[in-house]
Design an enzyme around this catalytic site. Structure first.
Site, PDB file in Angstrom:
ATOM      1  N   LYS A  88       0.877  -1.182   0.000  1.00  0.00           N
ATOM      2  CA  LYS A  88       0.000   0.000   0.000  1.00  0.00           C
ATOM      3  C   LYS A  88       0.908   1.225   0.000  1.00  0.00           C
ATOM      4  CE  LYS A  88      -1.855   2.901   1.746  1.00  0.00           C
ATOM      5  NZ  LYS A  88      -1.576   4.273   1.234  1.00  0.00           N
ATOM      6  N   GLY A 143       6.752   5.605   7.660  1.00  0.00           N
ATOM      7  CA  GLY A 143       5.964   6.827   7.494  1.00  0.00           C
ATOM      8  C   GLY A 143       6.071   7.674   8.739  1.00  0.00           C
ATOM      9  N   SER A 144       5.047   8.479   8.975  1.00  0.00           N
ATOM     10  CA  SER A 144       5.111   9.419  10.095  1.00  0.00           C
ATOM     11  C   SER A 144       4.858   8.699  11.423  1.00  0.00           C
ATOM     12  CB  SER A 144       4.102  10.541   9.887  1.00  0.00           C
ATOM     13  OG  SER A 144       2.809   9.991   9.802  1.00  0.00           O
ATOM     14  N   GLY A 196       2.456   5.491  12.287  1.00  0.00           N
ATOM     15  CA  GLY A 196       3.193   4.284  12.677  1.00  0.00           C
ATOM     16  C   GLY A 196       2.686   3.717  13.996  1.00  0.00           C
ATOM     17  N   GLU A 254       9.252   2.135  10.847  1.00  0.00           N
ATOM     18  CA  GLU A 254      10.285   3.177  10.785  1.00  0.00           C
ATOM     19  C   GLU A 254       9.573   4.503  10.626  1.00  0.00           C
ATOM     20  OE1 GLU A 254      13.262   2.902  11.527  1.00  0.00           O
ATOM     21  OE2 GLU A 254      13.323   0.715  11.546  1.00  0.00           O
ATOM     22  N   CYS A 282      13.851  11.013   6.018  1.00  0.00           N
ATOM     23  CA  CYS A 282      13.696  10.772   7.453  1.00  0.00           C
ATOM     24  C   CYS A 282      15.017  10.991   8.176  1.00  0.00           C
ATOM     25  CB  CYS A 282      13.188   9.356   7.690  1.00  0.00           C
ATOM     26  SG  CYS A 282      14.225   8.127   6.910  1.00  0.00           S
ATOM     27  N   GLU A 333       9.132  16.761  13.954  1.00  0.00           N
ATOM     28  CA  GLU A 333       9.666  16.676  12.600  1.00  0.00           C
ATOM     29  C   GLU A 333       8.829  17.571  11.683  1.00  0.00           C
ATOM     30  OE1 GLU A 333       8.562  13.336  10.119  1.00  0.00           O
ATOM     31  OE2 GLU A 333      10.654  12.954   9.680  1.00  0.00           O
TER      32      GLU A 333
HETATM   33  P1  NAD Z   1       2.291   9.011   6.436  1.00  0.00           P
HETATM   34  O1  NAD Z   1       2.402   8.507   7.822  1.00  0.00           O
HETATM   35  O2  NAD Z   1       1.335  10.114   6.151  1.00  0.00           O
HETATM   36  O3  NAD Z   1       1.861   7.818   5.459  1.00  0.00           O
HETATM   37  C1  NAD Z   1       2.631   6.646   5.368  1.00  0.00           C
HETATM   38  C2  NAD Z   1       1.771   5.537   4.793  1.00  0.00           C
HETATM   39  O4  NAD Z   1       0.777   5.153   5.744  1.00  0.00           O
HETATM   40  C3  NAD Z   1       1.006   5.934   3.540  1.00  0.00           C
HETATM   41  O5  NAD Z   1       1.009   4.835   2.651  1.00  0.00           O
HETATM   42  C4  NAD Z   1      -0.383   6.208   4.076  1.00  0.00           C
HETATM   43  O6  NAD Z   1      -1.394   6.110   3.090  1.00  0.00           O
HETATM   44  C5  NAD Z   1      -0.496   5.112   5.111  1.00  0.00           C
HETATM   45  N1  NAD Z   1      -1.519   5.301   6.148  1.00  0.00           N
HETATM   46  C6  NAD Z   1      -2.090   6.453   6.570  1.00  0.00           C
HETATM   47  N2  NAD Z   1      -2.950   6.196   7.592  1.00  0.00           N
HETATM   48  C7  NAD Z   1      -2.913   4.867   7.822  1.00  0.00           C
HETATM   49  C8  NAD Z   1      -3.543   3.986   8.742  1.00  0.00           C
HETATM   50  N3  NAD Z   1      -4.411   4.440   9.650  1.00  0.00           N
HETATM   51  N4  NAD Z   1      -3.253   2.663   8.702  1.00  0.00           N
HETATM   52  C9  NAD Z   1      -2.359   2.182   7.811  1.00  0.00           C
HETATM   53  N5  NAD Z   1      -1.729   2.965   6.894  1.00  0.00           N
HETATM   54  C10 NAD Z   1      -1.991   4.291   6.911  1.00  0.00           C
HETATM   55  O7  NAD Z   1       3.765   9.419   5.967  1.00  0.00           O
HETATM   56  P2  NAD Z   1       4.205  10.108   4.595  1.00  0.00           P
HETATM   57  O8  NAD Z   1       3.807  11.543   4.612  1.00  0.00           O
HETATM   58  O9  NAD Z   1       3.810   9.271   3.425  1.00  0.00           O
HETATM   59  O10 NAD Z   1       5.809  10.006   4.702  1.00  0.00           O
HETATM   60  C11 NAD Z   1       6.596  10.938   5.374  1.00  0.00           C
HETATM   61  C12 NAD Z   1       6.977  10.399   6.736  1.00  0.00           C
HETATM   62  O11 NAD Z   1       7.671   9.173   6.584  1.00  0.00           O
HETATM   63  C13 NAD Z   1       7.929  11.302   7.506  1.00  0.00           C
HETATM   64  O12 NAD Z   1       7.521  11.349   8.846  1.00  0.00           O
HETATM   65  C14 NAD Z   1       9.274  10.577   7.395  1.00  0.00           C
HETATM   66  O13 NAD Z   1      10.179  10.834   8.437  1.00  0.00           O
HETATM   67  C15 NAD Z   1       8.833   9.168   7.408  1.00  0.00           C
HETATM   68  N6  NAD Z   1       9.865   8.291   6.848  1.00  0.00           N
HETATM   69  C16 NAD Z   1      10.569   7.493   7.709  1.00  0.00           C
HETATM   70  C17 NAD Z   1      11.581   6.685   7.216  1.00  0.00           C
HETATM   71  C18 NAD Z   1      12.376   5.798   8.135  1.00  0.00           C
HETATM   72  O14 NAD Z   1      12.980   4.851   7.659  1.00  0.00           O
HETATM   73  N7  NAD Z   1      12.379   6.055   9.423  1.00  0.00           N
HETATM   74  C19 NAD Z   1      11.884   6.685   5.848  1.00  0.00           C
HETATM   75  C20 NAD Z   1      11.137   7.503   5.008  1.00  0.00           C
HETATM   76  C21 NAD Z   1      10.122   8.304   5.514  1.00  0.00           C
END
Ligand code: NAD
Length: 452
Positions: A158, A205-206, A210, A227, A261, A350
């Site tokens: 996804k 993701g965020s 997470g 992560e 990130c 962040e």
């Molecule tokens: P996000 O959290 O908005 O979305 C991440 C994913 O989760 C997307 O696919 C989104 O559609 C999905 N999602 C949203 N709500 C959900 C739910 N309730 N259940 C399951 N899935 C859901 O993050 P983003 O804006 O896509 O990415 C940016 C973030 O990712 C930043 O915080 C960045 O630091 C982080 N990031 C972390 C790493 C790492 O390895 N630590 C690497 C890259 C990005």
């Protein structure tokens, strides 16, 4: 009635990159079921077939490298040089994991009583549910999918809605057998459905999202790794090569508009490093401006400009940037602030943009305390010529990845990747750690038939 997913070019918001239907929660759950039905066949196909499939996938991605780099530029605003680097990394990850199906899947042990044999064997879980962000639209899906597939799981991916076109094109090029890798366009609804149905979950993701994913997966007792966001620090010692440090920090702050990130958002200058670093970093960031790309959306840019304005309304001093360039798209100048008031959100959250805060510390102890004063420690960098200082700092910094005389962003694709404290949950990604994560160990006792 299912919703539609649309993504737009952040450098030219009038450019609609893709519009596709989202399957909804029901459709996502059904796709996971199809992936589950395909899994025994994928495992039974054997090591040679899985290795060959990953090898062919690497060839296909490499053959389309320029197309993919341009697509990442258009859909998620990644500058071409960085996008090419990401595609090359994606190819390397696929080649690395193409070898994995042949690796030993267990070990033989002596029994305590002396009779028979004990075997440990690692087996796949079934369907790996992978939830990915938009900022590395090829490398992150592949660094999760390739190890999961290599050891015999099937995958329901996804991707972030902002990176839908990249994910769909990637899946076409990977060209795996039907239902072995399924891309599910969509947002929170589809993501939550995947987390509620998969046999193992990997999320990037965020932090807030997470934590929700971790809760759902742990309530279901399925393995989960997450992560999440980082608030990463760089420590510059007075003996450092200040020009080199400034150039590396400018890349870590402004590269891909700070949307990694592992980007640096807090620069901590120790003692006499402060004055020369202020000047050198301000200059390096001003020069980085045009190449760093837009941020992902209008909302992201408004959050950044709001934070900069509120810091400056407090006591902060603007050392570089802070303006919106006169051009289309969600661009913002790389920005450096000093004297940001204690407790300001820029020091606590962040912001995921090309904005950093410069702090002073009297000595290394204070610098380490400042760097560690957050729960979002993903990566850190230390800039010094003294090996003992570098090693002491590396020992005491709370971060998953520590880089000496290098930008906080970036780590080789075959090493464990992950953060400390709230930046990371569960086992590491990449390398051998990922192969371990996507398999469960079982112990088999073999005793002689007819024995006592
Ligand atoms: P996000 O959290 O908005 O979305 C991440 C994913 O989760 C997307 O696919 C989104 O559609 C999905 N999602 C949203 N709500 C959900 C739910 N309730 N259940 C399951 N899935 C859901 O993050 P983003 O804006 O896509 O990415 C940016 C973030 O990712 C930043 O915080 C960045 O630091 C982080 N990031 C972390 C790493 C790492 O390895 N630590 C690497 C890259 C990005």
């Amino acid at each position: 009635m299912s919703a539609t997913v649309r993504s737009f070019n952040p450098a030219n918001p009038a450019d609609l990159v893709i519009e596709v239907p989202a399957p909804g929660a029901f459709g996502a759950a059904a796709a996971v079921e199809r992936a589950r039905a395909a899994q025994p066949g994928w495992l039974a196909a054997g090591a040679a077939a899985r290795s060959a499939a990953l090898g062919r996938a690497a060839e296909a991605v490499e053959a389309h490298a320029e197309e993919l780099a341009a697509l990442a530029g258009r859909e998620v605003g990644k500058p071409l040089g960085e996008a090419r680097g990401e595609v090359a990394r994606t190819v390397a990850i696929l080649r690395y994991y193409a070898q994995a199906p042949y690796a030993a899947s267990g070990a033989v042990h002596e029994t305590a009583a002396g009779q028979g044999l004990l075997l440990t064997r690692r087996r796949p879980y079934g369907v790996a549910g992978l939830i990915t962000p938009w900022n590395f639209p090829f490398a992150i899906p592949v660094w999760k999918a390739a190890p999961a597939l290599a050891v015999g799981n099937t995958v329901a991916l996804k991707p972030a809605p902002e990176a839908t076109a990249c994910a769909l094109r990637l899946a076409e090029l990977l060209a795996l057998p039907e239902d072995v890798l399924t891309v599910l366009p969509g947002g929170a609804e589809e993501g939550a459905a995947v987390v509620s149905a998969a046999d193992i979950v990997s999320f990037t993701g965020s932090t807030g999202t997470g934590q929700a994913v971790i809760r759902t997966a742990t309530e279901r007792s399925v393995p989960v790794q997450a992560e999440m966001g980082g608030l990463n620090a760089a420590i510059v010692l007075p003996d450092a090569d200040i020009e080199q440090a400034a150039a590396q920090l400018a890349f870590a702050i402004a590269g891909y508009a700070g949307q990694k990130c592992t980007a640096t958002s807090r620069v901590i200058a120790v003692g006499d490093a402060l004055e020369p670093l202020r000047a050198a970093l301000g200059k390096a960031l001003a020069a980085a401006g045009a190449d760093s790309g837009p941020v992902i959306s209008e909302a992201a840019r408004e959050r950044l400009t709001g934070a900069i304005a509120s810091a400056v309304e407090g006591s902060a001093e603007l050392l570089a940037g802070g303006q919106l360039p006169q051009r289309d798209g969600w661009f913002i100048e790389p920005t450096l602030l000093a004297r940001v008031p204690a407790g300001h959100p820029l020091l606590a959250e962040e912001f995921f943009g090309p904005v950093a805060v410069l702090l002073g510390a009297a000595d290394l102890d204070e610098a380490i305390a400042l760097a560690n004063a957050t729960r979002h420690n993903l990566s850190a960098s230390v800039h010094t010529r003294e090996l003992d200082v570098a090693l002491a700092a590396a020992d005491r910094l709370d971060a998953g990845m520590i880089r000496i005389n290098a930008p906080s962003s970036g780590v080789d694709f075959h090493l464990p990747f992950g953060g400390a404290k709230a930046a990371s949950y569960g086992s590491r990604e990449q390398g051998q750690a990922a192969l371990d994560f996507y398999t469960a160990s079982r112990t088999v006792s073999l005793l002689p038939a007819g024995g006592a």
